[in-house]
Design an enzyme around this catalytic site. Sequence first.
Site, mmCIF file in Angstrom:
data_model
loop_
_atom_site.group_PDB
_atom_site.id
_atom_site.type_symbol
_atom_site.label_atom_id
_atom_site.label_comp_id
_atom_site.label_asym_id
_atom_site.label_seq_id
_atom_site.Cartn_x
_atom_site.Cartn_y
_atom_site.Cartn_z
ATOM 1 N N LYS A 196 -51.001 5.074 -24.265
ATOM 2 C CA LYS A 196 -51.840 4.109 -24.976
ATOM 3 C C LYS A 196 -52.219 2.935 -24.043
ATOM 4 O O LYS A 196 -51.614 2.764 -22.984
ATOM 5 C CB LYS A 196 -51.132 3.619 -26.237
ATOM 6 C CG LYS A 196 -50.930 4.741 -27.286
ATOM 7 C CD LYS A 196 -52.211 5.136 -27.972
ATOM 8 C CE LYS A 196 -52.255 6.428 -28.752
ATOM 9 N NZ LYS A 196 -51.225 6.806 -29.643
HETATM 10 C C1 LIG Z 1 -50.734 7.679 -30.886
HETATM 11 C C2 LIG Z 1 -51.237 7.608 -32.303
HETATM 12 C C3 LIG Z 1 -50.367 7.367 -33.387
HETATM 13 C C4 LIG Z 1 -48.880 7.412 -33.264
HETATM 14 O O1 LIG Z 1 -48.362 6.478 -32.398
HETATM 15 P P1 LIG Z 1 -46.824 6.576 -31.974
HETATM 16 O O2 LIG Z 1 -46.561 5.240 -31.362
HETATM 17 O O3 LIG Z 1 -46.716 7.704 -30.996
HETATM 18 O O4 LIG Z 1 -46.032 6.800 -33.200
HETATM 19 C C5 LIG Z 1 -50.925 7.172 -34.636
HETATM 20 N N1 LIG Z 1 -52.248 7.240 -34.832
HETATM 21 C C6 LIG Z 1 -53.104 7.498 -33.830
HETATM 22 C C7 LIG Z 1 -54.573 7.524 -34.123
HETATM 23 C C8 LIG Z 1 -52.616 7.715 -32.540
HETATM 24 O O5 LIG Z 1 -53.466 8.015 -31.549
#
Ligand SMILES: *Cc1c(COP(=O)(O)O)cnc(C)c1O
Length: 401
Positions: A196
């Site tokens: 991210k």
């Molecule tokens: C990455 C992601 C999540 C989950 O995030 P985590 O921190 O891995 O739990 C939720 N929604 C979207 C759209 C994502 O891309």
Amino acid sequence: MTTTLAIEGGKPLREKMLLFGAPYFGQEEYDEVLDTLKSGWISTGPKTKKFEDEFAAYVGAKYAVALNSCTAGLHLSLVVSGIGPGDEVIVPTLTFGATANVVEHVGAHPVLVDVDATTLTLDANAVARAITPRTKAIVPVHYGGMPADLDALHHIAKQHNVMVIEDAAHAIGAKYKGRTVGSLSPLTNFSFYANKNLSTAEGGMVTTDDADLEHKLRVYHLHGLSRDAWKRYHTKEYSLSEVVVPGFKYNMTDLQASLGIHQLRKQEKFIARREQIASFYDEAFSEMDGLVWTPPRPRDGLSRNVLHLYPILIDVTRLTVNRNRIISALLAENIGASMHFNPLHMMPYYRETYGYKPNDFPNAQRVGEREISLPIQPQITDHDAQDVVDAVKKVLGAYHK
Ligand SMILES: *Cc1c(COP(=O)(O)O)cnc(C)c1O
């Protein structure tokens, strides 16, 4: 001149793999992690508190609660909103599984809705049509970092007295009409997963302006205890902490926060570099005669797409192979391409449980069949970006009808 594709035995365009979404850490993160390791306090403590405070200030929210994932935040958001069995929650079908899975965790039903064909975020008209007396929340996803149409969604939510819980996993730093995502809805959830825009390996943050919701988030995020370990440690007088509700184990560690503090301070620089790379891609793909659709940016001068993804849609009707083959061919050229997302209505669990059909959501379906996410992390060089363009042109050229 024809060049044989690497996937068909030719020489790869690059020697070394350009990873998709690799995190970008520097000396500041290394030093902070080491400092935390030596401090004697590695789980939730002063650095988590500092990260929460700086995060809340950055997005313009009153409160920020750090968690071990965005999924945890989405789950807690539903819990503290009192959503449970028999309730419905509106979720775009074009999202990651977690957005809908957490709705199942509280015993409610996710109701999938299509996205707008241009922004690839929740289609407000489709949301309005999907509302029933059982609807308790709408969960917009800022796909790829593009802010969803929050005014329209808040309007519908107000009319029907339902919560708006944002899935801002892609959207740290995104702006909607001059305000930062995280300050706009009752609850907003961010992800700090490995790939991210802000990474703590795993991690998440939920923001709110509501003191009552913040209190509930604090209690539920750590076993339902009346006070967390750091606060107990810092009170000279010993007192027992008590379980007041059956909470969860969702707290962030100071090791993660050590990364987060510095990643946060670098976000504006990261976003500026993502914008440069995206502009370079826009320009390069605009020459391709409509074969490649490039992602939109808000044009009001007040909103900002933070370009977590650079999603292109390829016109598969003019190609001899499908999208998956194109991604495989790019990987063979050592370009780390990916895709976001295979829509939830195509996933076995949701398809079979709720009886969805492929063409129930044509816009998301189109993305599911045509989308390719290209590397856009801030540390890639101009040369890397040129390789990406050259590889896309090489592969699409070879498979052009
Ligand atoms: C990455 C992601 C999540 C989950 O995030 P985590 O921190 O891995 O739990 C939720 N929604 C979207 C759209 C994502 O891309």
